[in-house]
Design a protein around this motif. Structure first.
Motif, short mmCIF file in Angstrom:
data_model
loop_
_atom_site.label_atom_id
_atom_site.label_comp_id
_atom_site.label_asym_id
_atom_site.label_seq_id
_atom_site.Cartn_x
_atom_site.Cartn_y
_atom_site.Cartn_z
N VAL A 76 43.68 -3.30 4.32
CA VAL A 76 43.92 -3.83 5.42
C VAL A 76 42.79 -3.58 6.57
O VAL A 76 43.21 -4.73 7.59
N LEU A 77 41.62 -3.44 6.34
CA LEU A 77 41.20 -4.15 7.39
C LEU A 77 40.37 -5.23 6.97
O LEU A 77 39.59 -5.66 8.30
N GLU A 78 40.18 -5.74 6.03
CA GLU A 78 39.63 -6.51 5.84
C GLU A 78 40.72 -7.37 6.08
O GLU A 78 40.53 -9.13 6.52
N ALA A 79 42.29 -7.75 6.37
CA ALA A 79 43.41 -8.59 6.63
C ALA A 79 43.02 -8.85 8.07
O ALA A 79 43.32 -9.41 8.50
N HIS A 80 42.64 -7.02 8.41
CA HIS A 80 42.98 -7.19 10.34
C HIS A 80 41.56 -8.32 10.80
O HIS A 80 42.32 -8.82 11.25
N ILE A 81 40.39 -8.05 10.16
CA ILE A 81 39.53 -9.17 10.21
C ILE A 81 40.20 -10.23 10.21
O ILE A 81 39.77 -11.56 11.02
N ALA A 82 40.93 -10.87 9.25
CA ALA A 82 41.16 -12.20 9.01
C ALA A 82 41.94 -13.30 10.03
O ALA A 82 41.76 -13.93 10.63
N ASP A 83 43.16 -11.79 9.94
CA ASP A 83 43.60 -11.75 11.80
C ASP A 83 43.07 -12.02 12.79
O ASP A 83 43.32 -13.05 13.64
N LEU A 84 42.14 -11.75 13.12
CA LEU A 84 41.36 -11.19 14.34
C LEU A 84 40.86 -13.15 14.40
O LEU A 84 40.55 -13.58 15.21
N ARG A 86 41.49 -15.08 12.86
CA ARG A 86 42.82 -17.04 13.32
C ARG A 86 42.73 -16.37 14.82
O ARG A 86 42.88 -17.84 15.53
N ARG A 87 42.82 -15.69 15.00
CA ARG A 87 43.66 -15.22 16.40
C ARG A 87 42.31 -15.98 17.98
O ARG A 87 42.71 -16.51 18.64
N MET A 88 41.39 -15.63 17.37
CA MET A 88 39.86 -16.00 17.86
C MET A 88 39.97 -17.15 18.34
O MET A 88 39.84 -17.59 19.27
N THR A 89 39.69 -17.87 16.89
CA THR A 89 39.75 -19.11 16.80
C THR A 89 41.42 -19.93 17.69
O THR A 89 41.27 -21.18 19.02
N GLU A 90 42.60 -19.68 17.42
CA GLU A 90 43.25 -19.85 18.52
C GLU A 90 43.14 -19.59 19.66
O GLU A 90 43.23 -21.02 20.59
N MET A 91 42.86 -18.95 20.11
CA MET A 91 42.67 -18.41 21.59
C MET A 91 41.63 -19.52 22.22
O MET A 91 41.34 -19.69 23.65
N GLN A 92 39.97 -19.71 21.44
CA GLN A 92 39.16 -20.43 22.28
C GLN A 92 40.21 -21.52 21.99
O GLN A 92 39.39 -22.63 22.46
N ARG A 93 40.91 -22.28 21.36
CA ARG A 93 42.04 -23.66 21.21
C ARG A 93 41.77 -23.82 22.44
O ARG A 93 41.86 -24.72 23.26
N SER A 94 43.30 -22.17 22.94
CA SER A 94 43.73 -22.27 23.99
C SER A 94 42.80 -22.98 25.22
O SER A 94 43.77 -22.84 26.53
N GLY A 133 50.76 -18.84 13.22
CA GLY A 133 49.44 -18.43 14.35
C GLY A 133 50.38 -18.12 15.49
O GLY A 133 49.21 -17.27 16.28
N LEU A 134 51.14 -17.61 15.52
CA LEU A 134 52.13 -17.29 16.87
C LEU A 134 52.06 -15.70 16.31
O LEU A 134 52.68 -15.28 15.75
N PRO A 135 52.13 -14.77 17.97
CA PRO A 135 52.56 -13.80 17.77
C PRO A 135 53.55 -13.44 17.58
O PRO A 135 54.74 -14.29 17.57
N ALA A 136 53.75 -12.21 17.18
CA ALA A 136 55.91 -11.81 16.40
C ALA A 136 56.24 -12.50 16.98
O ALA A 136 57.41 -12.94 16.94
N THR A 137 56.44 -12.03 18.40
CA THR A 137 57.46 -12.42 19.69
C THR A 137 57.98 -13.47 19.67
O THR A 137 58.97 -14.21 19.87
#
Length: 145
Positions: A76-84, A86-94, A133-137
């Protein structure tokens, strides 16, 4: 401390703490009258829950995080790190796109070649994966229209 005191300390409604108790994230002691009594350990758990939620973890993931005996904890923690990551990369692009938009002389940034570079990977990709890559909502809105 009482449920009201703990909720107030973190700016929460008391029903939130009761829900977290219902799903197993909190297990406060009870006094002689059956009222919940929260100590330092619960204070730390609430802080961990809030910080973990802010980082995008679900209550289920947080439950695994807080369960020292959970065999799937590292997965679970490894999956969360991978998600973080990915989201950090997307935030940097944004961020880069937003900075470009601020300095762009084009009135319509959607037609600006520099701005288009920020979405080129999506333009080149498989349309079925574009909302992953989008949040669930946002995914629900993008899929449902």
């Amino acid at each position: 401390m009482s449920i009201g005191d703990l909720a107030s300390r973190f700016g929460l409604a008391t029903h939130v703490l009761r829900h977290w108790e219902d799903v197993g994230l909190l297990a406060p002691e009870r006094d002689g009258g059956g009222r919940r009594r929260y100590g330092r350990d619960e204070l730390v758990r609430v802080a961990i829950i809030l910080r973990s939620q802010a980082a995008g973890m679900s209550l289920e993931q947080i439950g695994v995080l807080l369960d020292a005996e959970a065999p799937e904890r590292h997965l679970v923690l490894e999956a969360h790190i991978a998600d973080l990551d990915r989201r950090m990369t997307e935030m940097q692009r944004s961020r880069e796109m937003t900075l470009h938009a601020l300095s762009c002389r084009a009135h319509d940034v959607a037609n600006c070649p520099g701005f288009k570079k920020g979405v080129q990977d999506m333009l080149d990709g498989d349309p079925s994966t574009l909302v992953q890559g989008l949040p669930a909502t946002a995914r629900r809105t993008a899929v449902l229209g």
